[in-house]
Motif scaffolding. Structure first.
Motif, PDB file in Angstrom:
ATOM      1  N   ASP A  67      74.858 -42.737  54.923  1.00 28.62           N
ATOM      2  CA  ASP A  67      73.685 -42.156  55.580  1.00 28.62           C
ATOM      3  C   ASP A  67      73.448 -40.710  55.161  1.00 28.62           C
ATOM      4  O   ASP A  67      72.307 -40.301  54.909  1.00 28.62           O
ATOM      5  CB  ASP A  67      73.863 -42.254  57.097  1.00 28.62           C
ATOM      6  N   ARG A  68      74.512 -39.921  55.063  1.00 29.32           N
ATOM      7  CA  ARG A  68      74.367 -38.477  54.823  1.00 29.32           C
ATOM      8  C   ARG A  68      74.453 -38.080  53.357  1.00 29.32           C
ATOM      9  O   ARG A  68      74.012 -37.007  52.982  1.00 29.32           O
ATOM     10  CB  ARG A  68      75.454 -37.710  55.593  1.00 29.32           C
ATOM     11  N   SER A  69      75.084 -38.904  52.523  1.00 29.33           N
ATOM     12  CA  SER A  69      75.338 -38.543  51.119  1.00 29.33           C
ATOM     13  C   SER A  69      75.968 -37.157  51.005  1.00 29.33           C
ATOM     14  O   SER A  69      75.413 -36.243  50.383  1.00 29.33           O
ATOM     15  CB  SER A  69      74.040 -38.589  50.302  1.00 29.33           C
ATOM     16  N   PRO A  70      77.153 -36.952  51.620  1.00 30.61           N
ATOM     17  CA  PRO A  70      77.778 -35.621  51.571  1.00 30.61           C
ATOM     18  C   PRO A  70      78.204 -35.280  50.152  1.00 30.61           C
ATOM     19  O   PRO A  70      78.399 -36.160  49.313  1.00 30.61           O
ATOM     20  CB  PRO A  70      78.990 -35.773  52.490  1.00 30.61           C
ATOM     21  N   GLY A  89      88.554 -38.245  57.981  1.00 25.94           N
ATOM     22  CA  GLY A  89      88.809 -38.295  59.413  1.00 25.94           C
ATOM     23  C   GLY A  89      90.308 -38.295  59.635  1.00 25.94           C
ATOM     24  O   GLY A  89      91.053 -38.904  58.857  1.00 25.94           O
ATOM     25  N   LEU A 130      84.173 -37.741  52.620  1.00 28.47           N
ATOM     26  CA  LEU A 130      84.409 -37.506  54.042  1.00 28.47           C
ATOM     27  C   LEU A 130      85.866 -37.769  54.369  1.00 28.47           C
ATOM     28  O   LEU A 130      86.518 -38.581  53.717  1.00 28.47           O
ATOM     29  CB  LEU A 130      83.549 -38.444  54.906  1.00 28.47           C
ATOM     30  N   ALA A 150      74.596 -52.521  60.680  1.00 28.88           N
ATOM     31  CA  ALA A 150      73.712 -51.360  60.531  1.00 28.88           C
ATOM     32  C   ALA A 150      72.447 -51.681  59.749  1.00 28.88           C
ATOM     33  O   ALA A 150      71.588 -50.815  59.571  1.00 28.88           O
ATOM     34  CB  ALA A 150      74.468 -50.224  59.846  1.00 28.88           C
ATOM     35  N   LEU A 175      79.794 -45.667  57.037  1.00 26.65           N
ATOM     36  CA  LEU A 175      78.390 -45.635  57.447  1.00 26.65           C
ATOM     37  C   LEU A 175      77.835 -44.222  57.366  1.00 26.65           C
ATOM     38  O   LEU A 175      76.711 -44.001  56.892  1.00 26.65           O
ATOM     39  CB  LEU A 175      78.241 -46.174  58.867  1.00 26.65           C
ATOM     40  N   GLU A 176      78.629 -43.264  57.824  1.00 22.61           N
ATOM     41  CA  GLU A 176      78.198 -41.871  57.780  1.00 22.61           C
ATOM     42  C   GLU A 176      78.037 -41.391  56.344  1.00 22.61           C
ATOM     43  O   GLU A 176      77.075 -40.682  56.010  1.00 22.61           O
ATOM     44  CB  GLU A 176      79.205 -40.990  58.517  1.00 22.61           C
ATOM     45  N   ALA A 177      78.953 -41.776  55.469  1.00 21.54           N
ATOM     46  CA  ALA A 177      78.865 -41.356  54.073  1.00 21.54           C
ATOM     47  C   ALA A 177      77.614 -41.901  53.397  1.00 21.54           C
ATOM     48  O   ALA A 177      76.944 -41.195  52.630  1.00 21.54           O
ATOM     49  CB  ALA A 177      80.112 -41.801  53.322  1.00 21.54           C
ATOM     50  N   ARG A 222      83.443 -46.496  60.618  1.00 19.85           N
ATOM     51  CA  ARG A 222      82.510 -45.454  61.076  1.00 19.85           C
ATOM     52  C   ARG A 222      82.180 -44.479  59.961  1.00 19.85           C
ATOM     53  O   ARG A 222      81.026 -44.108  59.745  1.00 19.85           O
ATOM     54  CB  ARG A 222      83.107 -44.690  62.263  1.00 19.85           C
ATOM     55  N   LEU A 223      83.212 -44.058  59.237  1.00 23.14           N
ATOM     56  CA  LEU A 223      83.004 -43.015  58.235  1.00 23.14           C
ATOM     57  C   LEU A 223      82.212 -43.498  57.036  1.00 23.14           C
ATOM     58  O   LEU A 223      81.443 -42.738  56.438  1.00 23.14           O
ATOM     59  CB  LEU A 223      84.347 -42.443  57.782  1.00 23.14           C
TER      60      LEU A 223
END
Length: 301
Positions: free
Chosen positions: A182-185, A152, A150, A22, A178-180, A175-176
């Motif tokens: 990117d989004r900073s939940p 899943g 996050l 990524a 990368l999402e964490a 996958r998760l």
């Protein structure tokens, strides 16, 4: 994003590859030191070490971290935005947890707070859970107690094995995370209800207790292979059970009920499907029994 990656076994490799692919800058990869393995007992790097070298990344393999001020300083000097941790194998002390600007994110193979600890994948199958999953967690000093970023979820079927669930969760974790990043939940505290602990497994967990119900023994066979495995003993020989399934049958626990390796349990019976003797290859039960018969009435240890 400038990151450190900290992991050791196969489970962590997809996450390392995903972060690198990524475009994140992996300043250093931390993993367990090489250990003797194989017949020659030659030191072998762990799977993450091998993957990191393939990707051309700097690898560090400290044997301990907790009281090593020099390691703490070296980690802080990396100037990290975050660290990603996946089955690393060492506990991170506070100075390292606090060094990255966004802290340390852990890829944990359960739906926290259920199955904190060392063997969450096996624990979920052993308990007969209907589902498992990945939690991306902000790490703190407690064992898998940090706030959650996050989740899943994945179903556990009636024949799911540890290798199958391991691989699915490993891919999901990649996958998760990368999402964490990117989004900073927002980080949500773990609820106090429902916390359970999955202790580290050992070779002492391998022998089957035939007084247990067949359904429980079936879960053990599916959960504990390939390691520490599930075994029985007969005439001084330890035999690995690689696959089995519950079946109808009754008798004193551990007693062989027919010519096709049906074994009485505390409740019901277990049909042995794939077996292995020491120093031999794994065999379907029919082939195995031609060289190592289990006559009806035999009692297994």
């Amino acid at each position: 994003m400038r990151l450190a990656f900290m992991g050791s076994p196969d489970f962590a490799v997809p996450a390392l590859r995903a972060l690198h692919g990524a475009g994140h800058e992996i300043a250093a990869v931390y993993c367990q030191p090489p250990r003797p393995a194989g017949r020659g007992q030659k030191e072998q790097p762990c799977p993450v070490h091998r993957a990191a070298l393939e990707l051309g990344l700097l690898v560090r393999t400290p044997a301990r971290l907790r009281k090593d001020a020099a390691e703490h300083a070296a980690f802080a000097a990396l100037g990290l935005e975050a660290a990603v941790v996946a089955a690393y194998g060492l506990i991170l002390p506070r100075p390292m947890l606090e060094a990255p600007r966004r802290g340390c994110l852990n890829i944990h193979a359960s739906l926290l707070p259920r199955w904190r600890g060392a063997a969450p994948i096996q624990a979920a199958i052993l308990a007969g859970d209907a589902e498992s999953g990945i939690t991306i967690m902000q790490m703190e000093e407690g064992l898998d107690t940090g706030p959650m970023l996050l989740k899943g979820t994945i179903s556990i079927g009636p024949r799911t094995t540890t290798p199958e669930l391991h691989d699915a969760l490993s891919a999901m974790g990649a996958r998760l995370v990368l999402e964490a990043l990117d989004r900073s939940p927002p980080a949500l505290p773990q609820p106090p209800e429902g916390a359970t602990y999955a202790p580290k497994l050992s070779k002492a967990d391998a022998p089957l207790d035939w007084t247990l119900p067949a359904a429980a023994l079936d879960r053990r066979v599916r959960a504990l292979n390939p390691w520490p495995g599930t075994v029985f003993t007969l005439t001084g020989e330890t035999v690995r059970i690689l696959a089995a399934e519950p079946a109808e049958g009754a008798g004193p626990p551990g007693t062989v009920l027919d010519e096709a390796a049906l074994i009485a349990c505390g409740e019901g019976a277990l049909r042995l499907l794939r077996l292995q003797r020491p120093g031999r290859g794994p065999l379907p039960a029919g082939d195995f029994l031609r060289g190592f018969p289990l006559p009806p009435g035999t009692v297994l240890g």
